[in-house]
Design a protein around this motif. Sequence first.
Motif, PDB file in Angstrom:
ATOM      1  N   SER A 133      -3.309  24.471   7.782  1.00 16.23           N
ATOM      2  CA  SER A 133      -3.744  23.846   9.044  1.00 16.23           C
ATOM      3  C   SER A 133      -3.575  24.805  10.212  1.00 16.23           C
ATOM      4  O   SER A 133      -4.485  24.983  11.036  1.00 16.23           O
ATOM      5  N   LYS A 154      -6.556  26.762  12.410  1.00 14.31           N
ATOM      6  CA  LYS A 154      -6.633  26.627  13.863  1.00 14.31           C
ATOM      7  C   LYS A 154      -6.734  27.983  14.535  1.00 14.31           C
ATOM      8  O   LYS A 154      -7.560  28.191  15.432  1.00 14.31           O
ATOM      9  N   THR A 212     -12.467  24.868  10.482  1.00 11.71           N
ATOM     10  CA  THR A 212     -11.929  23.607   9.984  1.00 11.71           C
ATOM     11  C   THR A 212     -11.153  23.904   8.709  1.00 11.71           C
ATOM     12  O   THR A 212     -11.348  24.943   8.060  1.00 11.71           O
ATOM     13  N   ARG A 213     -10.269  22.969   8.319  1.00 13.67           N
ATOM     14  CA  ARG A 213      -9.504  23.163   7.083  1.00 13.67           C
ATOM     15  C   ARG A 213     -10.449  23.303   5.882  1.00 13.67           C
ATOM     16  O   ARG A 213     -10.239  24.147   5.007  1.00 13.67           O
TER      17      ARG A 213
END
Length: 461
Positions: free
Chosen positions: A439, A443, A448-449
């Motif tokens: 995560s 970021k 996005t993950r």
Amino acid sequence: MDVTDIRSGKILVIDDDEDVLRAARLLLKRHMSLVHTEKEPKRLASLMEKEKYDVILLDMNFARDVSSGQEGFDWLDRILEIDSAAVVILITAYGDVEMAVQAIKAGAFDFVQKPWQNEKLLATISAGMKLRWSQVKVESLKSREKQLYADLDQKFQDFIGDSAAMHQVFSTIRKVAKTDANVLILGENGTGKELVAREIHRQSSRSDEAFISVDMGAIPETLFESELFGHLRGAFTDARENRAGRFEMASGGTLFLDEIGNLHLPLQAKLLAALQNRMVTRVGSNTPMPIDIRLICATNMQIHEMVGENRFRQDLLYRINTVEIELPPLREHTEDIHLLVSHFLDIYCRKYKKATKRIQASTLKRLEKYNWPGNVRELRHAVERAVIMSDSDTLGPEDFFLPDSKTTRDGVALDTYNLGEVEEKVIRAVLIKHQGNVSHAAKELGLTRTSLYRRMQKHGL
């Protein structure tokens, strides 16, 4: 009957009756390449030392013990002491079912009565010779297989280190190798996960059996069951013959499933079922087959985190990680670099027929300061290239094409402009920076993950 299959055979006939020996010689010399007859069983050992017989015809009732067959049993034991794979057919004038059963239990191939029927005797000898030749072929195949495995294993003999971290790994290997416990090996690319797996196999009680390695990331989902469990002819379009899967091939030995973190959830369920039941069913078959394997798995992914994100089954993780071995990246045990460099120099100087080379102290310091994102594999390739390209007996800093410290940031070595390689290095460096937290890494990378996971899978991270 067709006796052409025994014409190259060699047979020894032992009986204290000259008439029996003469009859055997007259019959068998027309059908076999070598027929030795012997009246005195005490010469057995010397005869078997001089010649390798395919079949031995042995009388059960010599003059000392005319009817019980005990003397024949004694000589049968002696033959099998000399050659445990010998094919012995016992002959007697006092044959019965009970004695036949006793003879076979004692190690004889078969049992015939005299006076014999020629066709029946030839058929029995032919069957015995086929058994002998199949035994010889199996032994030959086993020897070839063992040599092939040894040759394949040769390139995985470089698992060395003298640091505290590596001593801990060696200690765990010694402890776990003596058991059949399932092992999960964790570590970055290039840290030597397959080396560990093979070392466990070498130190185990299964070391004389097969070590089968499977790259789980390289098997298409549609071929998963066929590759691992095997298939029958006609099971699908390209199944032109029966084929054993990797589980069957490894039965009795060790199965190494590399990059198991790349396995999709539906396939994880199928793998779990096979491991729980210790049975596999070939594609196209309804008959389960028992398997006996020692399982070792490996991954460079954060597998425990994947369980929390529902990308890896927790019950499968419990099944495969009875013992975990985590391999440190090279940057965390740089004190082993000198030992590794010396070892690789020795290998590649011999391989490329170069004079023995040594390394400058300043060069060694530079190697120890470098981040080694590719770990020991990258170091090995760097030494190999230096050996090939250098004309000097001493390797200097200029012989190693490593990025300068000014071109690195957070461990990212920008020594290439290939976008795919740069992307892999950046993702790896950010994951390291955030200690594997996907995560946080996503970021920082502005992804996005899901996008980061897709790129991680693409690069095998």
